[in-house]
Design an enzyme around this catalytic site. Sequence first.
Site, PDB file in Angstrom:
ATOM      1  N   GLU A 304      -5.103   2.205   2.630  1.00  0.00           N
ATOM      2  CA  GLU A 304      -4.633   2.767   1.354  1.00  0.00           C
ATOM      3  C   GLU A 304      -5.764   3.405   0.533  1.00  0.00           C
ATOM      4  OE1 GLU A 304      -3.979  -0.826  -1.900  1.00  0.00           O
ATOM      5  OE2 GLU A 304      -2.604  -0.877  -0.207  1.00  0.00           O
ATOM      6  N   ALA A 305      -6.759   3.928   1.237  1.00  0.00           N
ATOM      7  CA  ALA A 305      -7.916   4.613   0.617  1.00  0.00           C
ATOM      8  C   ALA A 305      -8.805   3.683  -0.193  1.00  0.00           C
ATOM      9  CB  ALA A 305      -7.483   5.814  -0.234  1.00  0.00           C
TER      10      ALA A 305
END
Lengths: 338, 338
Positions: A304-305
């Site tokens: 999710e970065a």
Amino acid sequence: MQFDSLDDIRSFCRDLPEGDARAASAAAERQAKLTKPPGSLGRLEELAAWMGRWQGSAIPRIERAAITVFAGNHGVVVRGVSAYPQEVTVQMVQNFASGGAAINQLARLANADLRVVPIDLERPTHDFTVQPAMSTDEFLTAVNVGCATVRPDDDLLAVGEMGIGNTTAASALCAALLGGGAAAWVGRGTGVDDAGLARKRAAVDAALSRHGAVLKDPLQVGAALGGRELAAIAGAMLAARRYGIPTLLDGFVATAAVLPLTGINRAILDHCRAAHVSAEAGHRRVLGDLGLRPLLDLDMRLGEASGAATALLLLRAAVACHAGMATFSEAGVSDANE
Amino acid sequence: MQFDSLDDIRSFCRDLPEGDARAASAAAERQAKLTKPPGSLGRLEELAAWMGRWQGSAIPRIERAAITVFAGNHGVVVRGVSAYPQEVTVQMVQNFASGGAAINQLARLANADLRVVPIDLERPTHDFTVQPAMSTDEFLTAVNVGCATVRPDDDLLAVGEMGIGNTTAASALCAALLGGGAAAWVGRGTGVDDAGLARKRAAVDAALSRHGAVLKDPLQVGAALGGRELAAIAGAMLAARRYGIPTLLDGFVATAAVLPLTGINRAILDHCRAAHVSAEAGHRRVLGDLGLRPLLDLDMRLGEASGAATALLLLRAAVACHAGMATFSEAGVSDANE
């Protein structure tokens, strides 16, 4: 920016924009005059010159940073390859929307625009152990979804993903495009047990056997073994190159996502940095194969970065020092050997 | 907080405050409920529990972070051990005051209170190749200067230093307290050439020969071979322990500065984390000897708390996720194996 065909992507990758070498040199010259021993800010100095190169400025800035999280679903989850049920993908997208996920906290801290891009979650890719995950049209569509999320005036991009089952797709891409077989690339992802790990390996092995015929073309491999969120990451990376936007790659999945492009031209990585090396088994290996030295090594493996958002803080440190420090002459500090 | 004698310091180190184990457990329990696979934030999770332990809270905070840079001058510079003249110490203190140094930019980015503490710059320590750098009284005074900079309501402390010649003092402390001889510890500091490097080694060897008699007592070693800014770092670390303030150690010099304390009781490190590993030769070695795993590895070697300030950004990431994320039940996300 949009690609009309796989050939369009190939053409772009074979004739890549090269960035502004004079801006990079000017940034490096500025570093040499700042009140510190030469080179003593280490990688922060290199990062400043790298950002300068792609932004075309001796003094790079981070005023419009974007963090983009692409989400997709994967047919291969029917093989029991994840510790979590598929509905978690859409639940996490809802969590992103309501601000409860790690990336929400990190994006706020990094003062970045968080863009969450779910792609056809209700239509998972096909189970790639029996047929290609996507048609080439579906792959191209997802690439263009990624392209469209990038704005020409973004000055920094961090890309990541969410998708139950996608470390299996990432492992399959690595095995197909870098060799080594499933065992070299398959890890525990969100945390599968030994039986789950065996099922992941079996799924990747089955996919490699079934799709051997296309394994010579990197983009076809991306369609057959990847996922929509992975294709979108590749698309965002292409658009960032087009617009001269320095780009941070998140973890194992985001790094695997660029392999269909590096299979055409390794230089596509020049405007990218690896944000971190994750605890997922294959990540350190793929970074090594690509010659990418990660900025952080914190045993993170969330996706999710989250790793890219954390590394964005380091880029802010690099830019703050580069732009804000006094030179020796401005500060009246004696330089070495003078 | 003030120490009246070296024995006072020894007593404190032998009966250290241990932190709040229940708060640390409560923080770890909270981590397990947040919307992510268990452990997937890696070291950010451990950092949250560590900060919780010392702050005595299940949800640690960073609202009053302090970055303290101690500056001192060193008699040993007459041996030609630095690439820069001694007046650079006071020039850099002026640069800190006018906001032109790296640490000014990094402290602003990290939203921390920057405290610059020059200590008797006009009175360098003695050249330790011929006599002890400081008397025990001078050492104690500098320790207490460090103590006095720490405020009981600081909730995070980052410590660093500035002092032309102080990597020579740091190398001498390492060699005296950890063994290995000068060659194992002396590096290029701000950037000496080969001849300068040979002079540094010779100075450390001379100091080890001359002060052999005191080398059994760690605090006496701190006085004989250290520096005022190193003693002040040790003092700040002691006060931080007294008040329950998590502490980030900067680079090689700041790490060497704590050796006179770890020589009494290794547990003095429990409220500390190594911010980074620098490019200075001895730093990785001393971290290994102390069992400290650095948070960053960016080839930095500037000192002035620059590595600690950069790592402070990671602590902010840890706290932001810990405090701000939703739990599985709050977000309606399916947990694994449910």
